[in-house]
Design a protein around this motif. Structure first.
Motif: not given
Length: 408
Positions: A267-296
């Motif tokens: 579970e700790e590895a999953m948490t760290e992996l999610r953090e790594v993914i967010r710092t690489m390229y946030p999923p919200v940026l891929a899903d909603r674009g820059l405008e939506g990601a900044v608003s979120a």
């Protein structure tokens, strides 16, 4: 190294061809004017493109004679008359072509006539000496300027002397004149040091844009692989470990402890992996674009935030990611340290740059020497050759302005 006779031949041919093209070039400027006026100026970009091909042909001839490499100058026309006229007015090479026409006429005709006189005299001397009898008796052939030819002895002797003199002059003068004219052509058409530097900067900017796009695409690929592959397998492992813990009897002792440690580690590895993914390229940026990601991210910052978005257009993915993280880091700093009750986020596009502005009404007094988050913002911006301006007087407000180049 070329043989001397080939060197003379190449120089003579270069000058004689240049004589012909210089006479043709005398018509270029009048043709440009007539063509432009007759077409209502719509044909001028096309005519200037034709002139570019004409001048480039001469530039290649000169470079070949000098034995140097020349990078071709592009002459592609964009679509649309407006874009063609903007290129026509902005491209300094067009003015260089026009100046070259005048120089080519002024230098090509005298140099070509000199070569024609030398070569023509040498050839005439030989031919005329053999045909001296064709000339009438009262107007005999005269060689060496004024010496009449009245017999075969005089014809051969004078013909050899005059032909040898003209040949020697051609041998000495033709290569030198040709190289002088070739250097003049190259100097007239070769871009200046400033133009070469500007072109190189443009090429580097295009190259950097391509690298940034490739980098962004690679980050998204890695993020998808980690999210869909590695993270999914970790989730499955954690679920199996959880099920195994539930199936164990209460008196399992050390085995239960090992399963518990393994489950918690997964579970700790999953948490760290999610953090790594967010710092690489946030999923919200891929899903909603820059405008939506900044608003979120602004909505979740804990401070009332106003987001103002201009027309951003198409941005490189690396620039989008950098802008997102800069906004997120700035909002986090404001929430933790500024005591602000309101923050404004503004994203606008200014020519070839994305402008990110974050302003809060907090206490101000940001000190970067204490290891504030501004250092991370500066590093992200510097990676893209961007600039960061921080205004944070004691008592506030604090304004962070970041400019990120985004031309492609």
């Amino acid at each position: 190294m070329q043989k001397p006779q080939r060197h003379v031949g190449h120089g003579s041919r270069y000058l004689l061809v240049g004589l012909f093209t210089a006479m043709v070039s005398m018509l270029i400027l009048p043709l440009l004017v007539v063509g432009a006026v007759a077409s209502g100026l719509t044909a001028l970009p096309v005519l200037m493109k034709a002139l570019r091909h004409w001048s480039e042909w001469h530039r290649r001839r000169a470079a070949a004679l000098l034995g140097v490499d020349m990078r071709p100058r592009l002459a592609e026309l964009p679509r649309g008359l407006g874009a063609q006229w903007r290129q026509l007015l902005d491209d300094t090479e067009n003015r260089r072509d026009l100046r070259w026409v005048l120089r080519h006429v002024a230098t090509g005709i005298p140099a070509g006539l000199a070569a024609l006189a030398c070569v023509g005299t040498a050839v005439f001397s030989v031919v005329a000496a053999l045909l001296w009898q064709v000339f009438p008796a009262d107007e005999p052939l005269r060689l060496l300027g004024a010496v009449p030819v009245e017999g075969w002895g005089a014809a051969l002797a004078l013909g050899v002397v005059q032909g040898a003199g003209a040949g020697a002059l051609t041998w000495w003068a033709a290569p030198r004149l040709a190289r002088m004219h070739a250097r003049s052509t190259v100097a007239a058409l070769e871009p200046s040091e400033e133009a070469r530097l500007a072109r190189r900067v443009g090429e580097l900017a295009d190259s950097r844009a391509g690298v940034l796009d490739a980098h962004g695409a690679e980050l998204r690929r890695i993020e998808r692989d980690l999210h869909d592959g590695t993270q999914a397998r970790l989730v499955a492992i954690a679920m199996r470990l959880g099920l195994a813990r539930e199936e164990l009897p209460d008196d399992s002792g050390a085995l239960a402890k090992l399963l518990q440690d393994a489950h918690e580690g997964a579970e700790e590895a999953m948490t760290e992996l999610r953090e790594v993914i967010r710092t690489m390229y946030p999923p919200v940026l891929a899903d909603r674009g820059l405008e939506g990601a900044v608003s979120a991210v602004a909505a979740g910052t804990g401070i009332p935030a106003e987001v103002k978005l201009g027309e951003l257009g198409s941005l490189p993915k690396a620039v989008e990611a950098a802008a997102y993280f800069i906004v997120a880091e700035t909002l986090t700093n404001a929430a933790k340290h500024s005591g602000a009750t309101r923050v404004t986020v503004r994203l606008t596009r200014q020519d070839a740059a994305l402008l990110v502005e974050v302003t809060d009404n907090g206490l101000g007094g940001v000190d970067e020497t204490l290891g504030s988050g501004v250092i991370g913002i500066r590093r992200r911006a510097a990676a893209l050759d961007g600039t960061v301006l921080v205004s944070s007087p004691s008592g506030g407000p604090t304004a962070v302005t970041v400019e990120l180049p985004c031309a492609s």
